[in-house]
Write a protein that holds these residues in place. Structure first.
Motif, PDB file in Angstrom:
ATOM      1  N   GLU A 103       0.818  -1.224   0.000  1.00 15.07           N
ATOM      2  CA  GLU A 103       0.000   0.000   0.000  1.00 15.07           C
ATOM      3  C   GLU A 103       0.853   1.277   0.000  1.00 15.07           C
ATOM      4  O   GLU A 103       0.314   2.376  -0.123  1.00 15.07           O
ATOM      5  N   ILE A 104       2.172   1.123   0.095  1.00  9.99           N
ATOM      6  CA  ILE A 104       3.065   2.279  -0.045  1.00  9.99           C
ATOM      7  C   ILE A 104       3.091   2.769  -1.495  1.00  9.99           C
ATOM      8  O   ILE A 104       3.288   3.951  -1.775  1.00  9.99           O
ATOM      9  N   LEU A 105       2.854   1.850  -2.432  1.00 14.37           N
ATOM     10  CA  LEU A 105       2.980   2.184  -3.859  1.00 14.37           C
ATOM     11  C   LEU A 105       1.967   3.258  -4.268  1.00 14.37           C
ATOM     12  O   LEU A 105       0.817   3.244  -3.811  1.00 14.37           O
ATOM     13  N   PRO A 106       2.378   4.160  -5.136  1.00 14.12           N
ATOM     14  CA  PRO A 106       1.455   5.211  -5.581  1.00 14.12           C
ATOM     15  C   PRO A 106       0.495   4.708  -6.666  1.00 14.12           C
ATOM     16  O   PRO A 106       0.774   3.723  -7.349  1.00 14.12           O
ATOM     17  N   ILE A 107      -0.597   5.433  -6.826  1.00 13.92           N
ATOM     18  CA  ILE A 107      -1.576   5.115  -7.879  1.00 13.92           C
ATOM     19  C   ILE A 107      -1.438   6.178  -8.968  1.00 13.92           C
ATOM     20  O   ILE A 107      -1.463   7.379  -8.683  1.00 13.92           O
ATOM     21  N   GLY A 108      -1.312   5.717 -10.200  1.00 15.99           N
ATOM     22  CA  GLY A 108      -1.121   6.640 -11.321  1.00 15.99           C
ATOM     23  C   GLY A 108      -2.411   7.329 -11.728  1.00 15.99           C
ATOM     24  O   GLY A 108      -3.504   6.989 -11.258  1.00 15.99           O
ATOM     25  N   PHE A 109      -2.308   8.263 -12.647  1.00 15.97           N
ATOM     26  CA  PHE A 109      -3.460   9.011 -13.137  1.00 15.97           C
ATOM     27  C   PHE A 109      -4.479   8.092 -13.815  1.00 15.97           C
ATOM     28  O   PHE A 109      -5.676   8.367 -13.858  1.00 15.97           O
ATOM     29  N   HIS A 158      -4.091   2.924 -12.046  1.00 12.76           N
ATOM     30  CA  HIS A 158      -3.329   1.702 -11.806  1.00 12.76           C
ATOM     31  C   HIS A 158      -2.180   1.938 -10.828  1.00 12.76           C
ATOM     32  O   HIS A 158      -1.610   3.029 -10.769  1.00 12.76           O
ATOM     33  N   VAL A 159      -1.809   0.853 -10.125  1.00 10.29           N
ATOM     34  CA  VAL A 159      -0.674   0.920  -9.211  1.00 10.29           C
ATOM     35  C   VAL A 159       0.606   1.126 -10.014  1.00 10.29           C
ATOM     36  O   VAL A 159       0.792   0.520 -11.072  1.00 10.29           O
ATOM     37  N   ARG A 160       1.487   1.995  -9.515  1.00 11.96           N
ATOM     38  CA  ARG A 160       2.806   2.179 -10.148  1.00 11.96           C
ATOM     39  C   ARG A 160       3.787   1.285  -9.378  1.00 11.96           C
ATOM     40  O   ARG A 160       4.031   1.487  -8.191  1.00 11.96           O
ATOM     41  N   ASN A 161       4.353   0.324 -10.080  1.00 13.46           N
ATOM     42  CA  ASN A 161       5.029  -0.789  -9.415  1.00 13.46           C
ATOM     43  C   ASN A 161       6.482  -0.578  -9.032  1.00 13.46           C
ATOM     44  O   ASN A 161       7.132   0.344  -9.501  1.00 13.46           O
ATOM     45  N   PHE A 162       6.966  -1.512  -8.240  1.00 12.07           N
ATOM     46  CA  PHE A 162       8.381  -1.601  -7.882  1.00 12.07           C
ATOM     47  C   PHE A 162       9.200  -1.951  -9.128  1.00 12.07           C
ATOM     48  O   PHE A 162       8.715  -2.648 -10.020  1.00 12.07           O
ATOM     49  N   GLY A 163      10.461  -1.499  -9.185  1.00 17.04           N
ATOM     50  CA  GLY A 163      11.329  -1.879 -10.302  1.00 17.04           C
ATOM     51  C   GLY A 163      12.030  -0.695 -10.928  1.00 17.04           C
ATOM     52  O   GLY A 163      12.824  -0.861 -11.846  1.00 17.04           O
ATOM     53  N   SER A 164      11.730   0.510 -10.453  1.00 18.85           N
ATOM     54  CA  SER A 164      12.514   1.674 -10.894  1.00 18.85           C
ATOM     55  C   SER A 164      12.795   2.514  -9.647  1.00 18.85           C
ATOM     56  O   SER A 164      13.552   2.068  -8.781  1.00 18.85           O
ATOM     57  N   SER A 183       6.615  12.433 -12.214  1.00 21.93           N
ATOM     58  CA  SER A 183       5.217  12.740 -11.862  1.00 21.93           C
ATOM     59  C   SER A 183       4.726  11.902 -10.692  1.00 21.93           C
ATOM     60  O   SER A 183       3.683  11.253 -10.770  1.00 21.93           O
ATOM     61  N   THR A 184       5.473  11.918  -9.614  1.00 29.21           N
ATOM     62  CA  THR A 184       5.067  11.142  -8.436  1.00 29.21           C
ATOM     63  C   THR A 184       4.602  12.017  -7.278  1.00 29.21           C
ATOM     64  O   THR A 184       4.361  11.511  -6.196  1.00 29.21           O
ATOM     65  N   THR A 185       4.458  13.323  -7.516  1.00 29.40           N
ATOM     66  CA  THR A 185       3.939  14.175  -6.446  1.00 29.40           C
ATOM     67  C   THR A 185       2.544  13.712  -6.052  1.00 29.40           C
ATOM     68  O   THR A 185       2.191  13.690  -4.880  1.00 29.40           O
ATOM     69  N   ARG A 186       1.760  13.358  -7.077  1.00 30.41           N
ATOM     70  CA  ARG A 186       0.343  13.076  -6.848  1.00 30.41           C
ATOM     71  C   ARG A 186       0.049  11.600  -7.023  1.00 30.41           C
ATOM     72  O   ARG A 186       0.338  11.030  -8.073  1.00 30.41           O
ATOM     73  N   SER A 187      -0.516  11.007  -5.998  1.00 27.71           N
ATOM     74  CA  SER A 187      -0.979   9.633  -6.106  1.00 27.71           C
ATOM     75  C   SER A 187      -2.505   9.698  -6.100  1.00 27.71           C
ATOM     76  O   SER A 187      -3.100  10.355  -5.245  1.00 27.71           O
ATOM     77  N   TYR A 188      -3.135   9.051  -7.083  1.00 28.88           N
ATOM     78  CA  TYR A 188      -4.576   9.266  -7.308  1.00 28.88           C
ATOM     79  C   TYR A 188      -5.463   8.226  -6.646  1.00 28.88           C
ATOM     80  O   TYR A 188      -6.557   7.940  -7.140  1.00 28.88           O
ATOM     81  N   GLY A 189      -4.986   7.646  -5.541  1.00 32.14           N
ATOM     82  CA  GLY A 189      -5.820   6.681  -4.822  1.00 32.14           C
ATOM     83  C   GLY A 189      -5.131   6.319  -3.525  1.00 32.14           C
ATOM     84  O   GLY A 189      -4.268   7.056  -3.048  1.00 32.14           O
ATOM     85  N   GLY A 190      -5.508   5.183  -2.950  1.00 26.54           N
ATOM     86  CA  GLY A 190      -4.836   4.651  -1.761  1.00 26.54           C
ATOM     87  C   GLY A 190      -4.738   5.665  -0.635  1.00 26.54           C
ATOM     88  O   GLY A 190      -5.698   6.366  -0.310  1.00 26.54           O
ATOM     89  N   ASN A 221      -8.704  10.446 -14.295  1.00 29.51           N
ATOM     90  CA  ASN A 221      -9.296   9.555 -15.286  1.00 29.51           C
ATOM     91  C   ASN A 221     -10.798   9.723 -15.480  1.00 29.51           C
ATOM     92  O   ASN A 221     -11.557   8.776 -15.362  1.00 29.51           O
ATOM     93  N   MET A 222     -11.226  10.945 -15.776  1.00 30.40           N
ATOM     94  CA  MET A 222     -12.663  11.202 -15.965  1.00 30.40           C
ATOM     95  C   MET A 222     -12.997  11.231 -17.449  1.00 30.40           C
ATOM     96  O   MET A 222     -12.105  11.426 -18.269  1.00 30.40           O
ATOM     97  N   PRO A 223     -14.294  11.079 -17.795  1.00 24.88           N
ATOM     98  CA  PRO A 223     -14.654  11.104 -19.216  1.00 24.88           C
ATOM     99  C   PRO A 223     -14.228  12.397 -19.903  1.00 24.88           C
ATOM    100  O   PRO A 223     -13.789  12.392 -21.040  1.00 24.88           O
ATOM    101  N   THR A 224     -14.377  13.522 -19.221  1.00 28.36           N
ATOM    102  CA  THR A 224     -13.947  14.784 -19.836  1.00 28.36           C
ATOM    103  C   THR A 224     -13.295  15.677 -18.781  1.00 28.36           C
ATOM    104  O   THR A 224     -12.858  15.176 -17.735  1.00 28.36           O
TER     105      THR A 224
END
Ligand code: GAL
Length: 646
Positions: free
Chosen positions: A98-104, A107-113, A158-165, A209-212
């Motif tokens: 749950e430390i991992l950030p959520i992208g715009f 989806h979860v932005r994963n370990f590996g970088s 672009s990791t300032t903002r995590s869009y969930g969690g 991630n909204m329709p508009t």
């Protein structure tokens, strides 16, 4: 005007970023002596080394870093120590995904970088404090450790903002604290529009991630929340370092033209700012035309680089700053990765000095032989021979110069919050906060004047001219603060000034809202020009944006010559206050030239890629063009070169 504090160090110094964890000890231990011989003073270490420091939870291995610091110390080098929180190790992520950030995209932005964490995660905050304490306990009082860098490049990738969690939960709490009631929030955001009203705090999500289009007020508050989270994250580390590393300075390496968080607020807890300069990668990513990108591909764009020097010098008032990472060749992350022309690395170093840097630290010592950055240049090639950048540095004679003050009499106002609302509704394909601010900044630098970049609400006394290129957010307090300077200072406002209130809504009584008495005009119309479509004002070609004013008390300095706004005011003046509504490089330059003359600030029209900056009593002349140029005094300056005068 705020006094500049003594620079650290007193005389201009050079440094390098090095990674003892990347190279076998027998090989690495030769490096410190070579670094010293090259004229370097500082070596930054360990900002990504968490998995080496703590391979398993609570199981620390410091030997390798102890040895490295001893070797650097023995060679007479000074250490910049880092907290390694940019790279939480695999064991920590497995234990607490749950430390991992959520992208715009949700989806979860994963370990590996790297930078795979949510700043609002309370679990990660706890581990950040824990590892900071461990490193600071170990090295905080080491005589070779001069100072600290927190983490690495807040918000990179672009990791300032995590869009969930964790951020989604914390955002709701942040809003509840700010607004108290949902009625107040619904009102502030205008949620009656499109039935966006909330009836329970749990219904509110980050704006992703909204329709508009997203609601600009929703975006503005989320960006403020995320910015606060980064700032708190850093403040927690700083408090621990202060406790365990007395007498040492603390900095952070910010990024080029990065605006995802409020850097003014972020820097409150540190001693001075640093930034990472990659002029060639920057050209590839900057909002420049293809033609401009080709022109500056091997030297960097002088104003895009110096903008950052001026921003970071002004972050905490007027204070010397560092370039913590200065690129020395090609990067690996731009769409195309050119190598610089001969002379560019020395020129960037001189430019940093000219704009007030007290240290330039190169990235990196030896080119990486492993993983993501193995195509990135270093001072040494993979085979440890001195690469082009290293050779250039060995011939430079800049280190040791006095770190004097920079004497700017012009202030340009920069506001991260205004950039967020600007960029969520640019309204014209080529319009952006960065392009609009650079329009004014480049005009000033092209006129040869020194510029301080300052926050609009800071103490601005003592400047002869204050330029606010894109200050969209305007409340009564800010307006009164700026009005306080209008008696003795010339104020220049760019398009869309004071378009909105601090909550992101438009000014209900029209623009420029609380600035109306000061500016003596009211906004009539604005025209978001498509690429290729231009109009004219006062004989100048206008692109991207044109807005017209009705003068109330102001004089009209220029009107539109054609197009739907023909005959209407494009530039007005009321006392010392000038409003420019037309997006035109030549118009802005002409108007500023006259105003600078009136304010007694010596301006001149510099040719092509020539720039000048002053430090103490020295003038530093620079030529970023790959051809010789004539300076205003009739002498010549060679291609990609600089001259110190006085
Ligand atoms: C910086 C970063 C460095 C390295 C460098 C490559 O953004 O701080 O760690 O990745 O870019 O250009």
């Amino acid at each position: 005007m705020i006094e500049m504090l003594p620079p650290i160090p007193e005389n201009f110094a050079l440094g390098v970023c090095d990674y003892p964890e990347h190279v076998p000890w027998d090989q690495w231990k030769q490096y410190p002596e070579r670094q010293k011989q090259l004229g370097l003073t500082y070596v930054r270490v360990a900002e990504f080394a968490w998995s080496k420091m703590e391979p398993r939870e609570g199981d620390f291995d410091w030997q390798w870093l102890d040895d490295a610091i001893e070797a650097l110390d023995a060679a007479g080098l000074r250490v910049v120590m880092c907290t390694p929180t940019a790279t939480p190790p695999a064991w920590l992520i497995r234990k607490h995904p749950e430390i991992l950030p959520i992208g715009f995209d949700g989806h979860v932005r994963n370990f590996g970088s790297r930078k795979h964490y949510d700043h609002a995660s309370l679990i990660y905050r706890e581990h950040s404090r824990r590892i900071t304490r461990a490193v600071a306990e170990r090295y905080g009082r080491h005589p070779a450790v001069d100072g600290w860098q927190t983490d690495n490049e807040w918000g990179c990738h672009s990791t300032t903002r995590s869009y969930g969690g964790a951020s989604a939960v914390a955002f709701r709490g942040w809003l509840e604290q700010k607004y108290g009631t949902l009625e107040a929030l619904n009102q502030a955001w205008g949620n009656i529009f499109w039935s966006q009203e909330y009836t329970d705090w749990s219904q509110i999500d980050p704006p992703f991630n909204m329709p508009t289009d997203r609601n600009p007020s929703h975006v503005l508050d989320f960006n403020r929340f995320a910015s606060d989270a980064v700032n708190e994250f850093q403040a927690e580390q700083v408090a621990i370092i202060r406790e365990l590393s007395p007498g040492r300075w603390i900095t952070h390496n910010y990024m080029m033209h990065f605006n995802e968080f409020d850097h003014y607020a972020n820097s409150e807890t540190i001693d001075f700012a640093s930034w990472d300069s990659y002029p060639l990668g920057q050209v590839e990513r900057a909002p420049l035309t293809e033609e401009e990108k080709v022109r500056w591909a091997r030297t960097g764009h002088p104003d895009y680089v110096s903008w950052n020097h001026d921003v970071y010098r002004g972050l905490k008032g007027r204070r010397a700053f560092w370039v913590m990472e200065q690129g020395v060749g090609q990067v690996n992350w731009a769409p195309s990765n050119c190598i610089p022309v001969e002379g560019a690395i020395a020129l960037w170093t001189a430019q940093a000095y000219a704009h007030g840097a007290s240290c330039v630290s190169y990235f990196r010592w030896r080119a990486a032989t492993i993983a993501q950055e193995l195509m990135h240049s270093g001072l040494l090639r993979h085979d440890e021979t001195l690469d082009r950048g290293g050779q250039e540095i060995s011939r430079m004679e800049i280190a040791g110069r006095a770190n004097g003050e920079t004497p700017a009499r012009v202030a340009l106002l920069h506001d991260y919050e205004s950039s967020w609302v600007y960029d969520v509704q640019p309204h014209s394909q080529n319009a952006s906060y960065i392009r609009q601010t650079m329009l004014f900044y480049s005009a000033l630098r092209g006129l040869g004047v020194d510029v301080d970049i300052r926050h609009p609400d800071s103490d601005l006394s003592g400047y002869a001219v204050i330029v606010a290129p894109a200050l969209q957010l305007m409340g009564a307090e800010r307006a009164a603060h700026l009005a306080g300077y209008a008696n003795e200072t010339i104020l220049v406002f760019g398009p869309r000034t004071a378009y909105r209130t601090p909550t992101g809504r438009v000014q209900e009584d029209g623009q420029p809202g609380p600035l109306r008495d000061l500016a003596g005009q009211r906004l009539l119309n604005f025209d978001g020009l498509r690429p290729g479509l231009t109009v004219r004002a006062g004989g100048h070609e206008v692109e991207t944006w044109a807005e017209s004013y009705e003068p109330i008390d102001a004089d009209v300095l220029m009107t539109y010559d054609d197009g739907p706004l023909a005959g209407k005011a494009a530039v007005t003046r009321h006392g010392n206050v000038v409003s420019i509504g037309a997006w035109s490089a030549t118009l802005v330059t002409d108007v500023l030239d006259v105003l600078l003359g009136e304010a007694g600030v010596a301006a001149m029209r510099l040719p092509g890629g020539v720039r000048v900056s002053r430090r103490g009593s020295t003038e530093i002349w620079m030529n970023f063009d790959q051809a010789a140029r004539q300076l205003p005094d009739g002498t010549e300056i060679g291609p990609v070169s600089f001259q110190f005068r006085g």
